[in-house]
Design a protein around this motif. Structure first.
Motif, mmCIF file in Angstrom:
data_model
loop_
_atom_site.group_PDB
_atom_site.id
_atom_site.type_symbol
_atom_site.label_atom_id
_atom_site.label_comp_id
_atom_site.label_asym_id
_atom_site.label_seq_id
_atom_site.Cartn_x
_atom_site.Cartn_y
_atom_site.Cartn_z
ATOM 1 N N GLY A 20 19.514 17.096 -12.194
ATOM 2 C CA GLY A 20 18.707 17.983 -13.591
ATOM 3 C C GLY A 20 19.445 17.142 -14.527
ATOM 4 O O GLY A 20 19.907 16.500 -14.542
ATOM 5 N N PHE A 21 18.132 17.410 -15.352
ATOM 6 C CA PHE A 21 18.485 16.516 -16.806
ATOM 7 C C PHE A 21 20.194 17.272 -17.908
ATOM 8 O O PHE A 21 19.953 19.040 -17.831
ATOM 9 C CB PHE A 21 17.609 16.551 -17.624
ATOM 10 C CG PHE A 21 16.363 15.337 -17.483
ATOM 11 C CD1 PHE A 21 16.981 14.145 -17.570
ATOM 12 C CD2 PHE A 21 15.211 16.180 -17.089
ATOM 13 C CE1 PHE A 21 15.108 13.412 -16.535
ATOM 14 C CE2 PHE A 21 14.140 15.551 -16.967
ATOM 15 C CZ PHE A 21 14.371 14.070 -16.616
ATOM 16 N N PRO A 22 20.658 16.392 -17.971
ATOM 17 C CA PRO A 22 22.168 16.499 -18.140
ATOM 18 C C PRO A 22 22.080 17.859 -19.448
ATOM 19 O O PRO A 22 21.330 17.183 -20.643
ATOM 20 C CB PRO A 22 22.801 15.398 -18.995
ATOM 21 C CG PRO A 22 22.176 14.654 -18.128
ATOM 22 C CD PRO A 22 20.996 15.128 -17.941
ATOM 23 N N LYS A 23 22.505 19.104 -20.200
ATOM 24 C CA LYS A 23 22.547 20.045 -21.229
ATOM 25 C C LYS A 23 22.981 19.367 -22.434
ATOM 26 O O LYS A 23 22.354 18.909 -23.823
ATOM 27 C CB LYS A 23 22.535 21.291 -21.229
ATOM 28 C CG LYS A 23 21.927 21.495 -19.626
ATOM 29 C CD LYS A 23 20.594 21.834 -20.035
ATOM 30 C CE LYS A 23 20.067 22.939 -19.186
ATOM 31 N NZ LYS A 23 18.795 22.501 -18.648
ATOM 32 N N PRO A 42 2.833 12.391 -14.911
ATOM 33 C CA PRO A 42 2.363 13.630 -15.045
ATOM 34 C C PRO A 42 3.192 14.334 -14.375
ATOM 35 O O PRO A 42 3.839 15.372 -14.976
ATOM 36 C CB PRO A 42 0.920 14.096 -13.948
ATOM 37 C CG PRO A 42 0.613 12.495 -13.640
ATOM 38 C CD PRO A 42 1.228 11.657 -14.035
ATOM 39 N N ILE A 43 4.072 13.564 -13.205
ATOM 40 C CA ILE A 43 5.055 14.035 -12.752
ATOM 41 C C ILE A 43 6.188 14.060 -13.670
ATOM 42 O O ILE A 43 6.988 15.261 -13.778
ATOM 43 C CB ILE A 43 5.762 13.513 -10.936
ATOM 44 C CG1 ILE A 43 4.597 13.061 -9.991
ATOM 45 C CG2 ILE A 43 7.193 13.846 -10.405
ATOM 46 C CD1 ILE A 43 3.867 14.806 -9.532
ATOM 47 N N ALA A 44 6.820 12.712 -14.175
ATOM 48 C CA ALA A 44 7.554 13.324 -14.842
ATOM 49 C C ALA A 44 7.780 14.061 -16.027
ATOM 50 O O ALA A 44 8.376 15.126 -16.239
ATOM 51 C CB ALA A 44 8.079 11.516 -15.922
ATOM 52 N N ARG A 48 10.113 16.799 -16.365
ATOM 53 C CA ARG A 48 10.745 17.683 -17.599
ATOM 54 C C ARG A 48 10.133 18.956 -18.207
ATOM 55 O O ARG A 48 11.503 18.938 -19.015
ATOM 56 C CB ARG A 48 9.939 16.238 -18.761
ATOM 57 C CG ARG A 48 10.659 16.494 -20.621
ATOM 58 C CD ARG A 48 9.924 15.579 -21.307
ATOM 59 N NE ARG A 48 8.711 16.803 -21.577
ATOM 60 C CZ ARG A 48 7.368 16.231 -22.525
ATOM 61 N NH1 ARG A 48 7.982 14.796 -23.245
ATOM 62 N NH2 ARG A 48 6.892 17.249 -22.740
ATOM 63 N N MET A 49 9.016 19.479 -18.376
ATOM 64 C CA MET A 49 9.214 20.932 -18.837
ATOM 65 C C MET A 49 9.556 22.000 -17.824
ATOM 66 O O MET A 49 10.026 22.835 -18.734
ATOM 67 C CB MET A 49 7.414 21.096 -18.938
ATOM 68 C CG MET A 49 7.104 19.542 -19.464
ATOM 69 S SD MET A 49 4.567 20.653 -20.090
ATOM 70 C CE MET A 49 5.159 22.266 -20.755
ATOM 71 N N SER A 50 9.670 21.251 -16.485
ATOM 72 C CA SER A 50 10.426 22.423 -16.100
ATOM 73 C C SER A 50 11.917 22.532 -15.637
ATOM 74 O O SER A 50 12.268 23.588 -15.273
ATOM 75 C CB SER A 50 10.092 22.567 -13.874
ATOM 76 O OG SER A 50 10.534 21.126 -14.072
ATOM 77 N N MET A 54 13.192 18.294 -23.992
ATOM 78 C CA MET A 54 12.476 17.159 -24.089
ATOM 79 C C MET A 54 13.158 15.836 -23.869
ATOM 80 O O MET A 54 13.785 15.813 -24.437
ATOM 81 C CB MET A 54 12.798 17.988 -25.951
ATOM 82 C CG MET A 54 11.309 16.647 -26.578
ATOM 83 S SD MET A 54 9.767 16.622 -25.830
ATOM 84 C CE MET A 54 8.672 17.746 -27.078
ATOM 85 N N VAL A 55 12.480 15.136 -23.557
ATOM 86 C CA VAL A 55 12.451 13.803 -23.340
ATOM 87 C C VAL A 55 11.466 12.489 -24.089
ATOM 88 O O VAL A 55 10.103 12.854 -23.590
ATOM 89 C CB VAL A 55 12.769 13.553 -21.829
ATOM 90 C CG1 VAL A 55 12.994 11.894 -21.420
ATOM 91 C CG2 VAL A 55 13.754 13.971 -21.559
ATOM 92 N N HIS A 56 11.768 12.024 -24.780
ATOM 93 C CA HIS A 56 10.751 11.696 -25.671
ATOM 94 C C HIS A 56 10.475 10.015 -25.111
ATOM 95 O O HIS A 56 11.191 9.891 -24.053
ATOM 96 C CB HIS A 56 11.024 11.749 -26.887
ATOM 97 C CG HIS A 56 11.096 12.789 -28.041
ATOM 98 N ND1 HIS A 56 10.096 13.057 -28.849
ATOM 99 C CD2 HIS A 56 11.905 13.503 -28.097
ATOM 100 C CE1 HIS A 56 9.885 14.034 -29.269
ATOM 101 N NE2 HIS A 56 11.244 14.472 -29.160
#
Length: 179
Positions: A20-23, A42-44, A48-50, A54-56
């Motif tokens: 998962g994305f690191p906090k 859209p998958i990305a 990100r939302m799930s 926030m990844v710009h």
């Protein structure tokens, strides 16, 4: 939105997320490859939302014109004029340095077409802003989003790129012939 995104990504579309994305840290660059189809976006965004992170992102300026420009900006996008020679690396380093929390997603290929060589801007941004690189991939064969731990670039571009390439090895994008 987090619960809805998870439901769509996992239940409806059948995708799973490894890691998962690191906090932490609060600032890093996400390099996402292979980028072979418009479906990657859209998958990305759902991933990100799930994850609640926030990844710009940056994209070619033509994507930010009416009617989609407002939508892409709301999602965290910034247009880039690729027809002009400008110092994007320094501008993004300044952006990282001005924020307490900032994550930027970049495709190292720079396009959905097949390329022989990755662009290096993301690498120099990470080095200049002293932020790690997180690798993320959409493995369409296994419907899995794979996300790495943060990786701090060394003083060897060659060694670092070998590390990046090994993470993405054997990954099947939506159009595998383009990677």
């Amino acid at each position: 939105m987090k619960a809805i995104s998870k439901f769509i990504l996992h239940t409806i579309l059948g995708w799973k997320i490894e890691n998962g994305f690191p906090k932490e840290p609060k600032k890093y660059i996400v390099i996402a490859a292979p980028h072979t189809s418009w479906v990657d976006f859209p998958i990305a965004i759902l991933t990100r939302m799930s994850e609640g992170i926030m990844v710009h992102f940056i994209g070619k300026s033509s994507l930010f014109k009416w009617p989609f420009g407002y939508f892409f900006r709301i999602l965290g996008g910034t247009p880039v004029d690729r027809s002009k020679s400008n110092n994007m690396v320094d501008a993004v380093i300044k952006l990282f340095n001005s924020k307490e929390e900032f994550r930027l997603g970049i495709s190292p290929e720079g396009t959905r077409k097949k390329v022989e060589k990755w662009k290096t801007g993301f690498y120099y941004i990470a080095k200049g802003a002293n932020v790690p690189i997180v690798m993320a991939t959409l493995d369409f064969e296994n419907k899995t989003v794979k996300i790495s731990e943060p990786y701090y670039p060394t003083d060897s571009l060659e060694k670092d790129f070998d590390n990046f390439k090994s993470f993405f090895k054997n990954i099947k994008g939506k159009n595998p012939e383009l990677f």
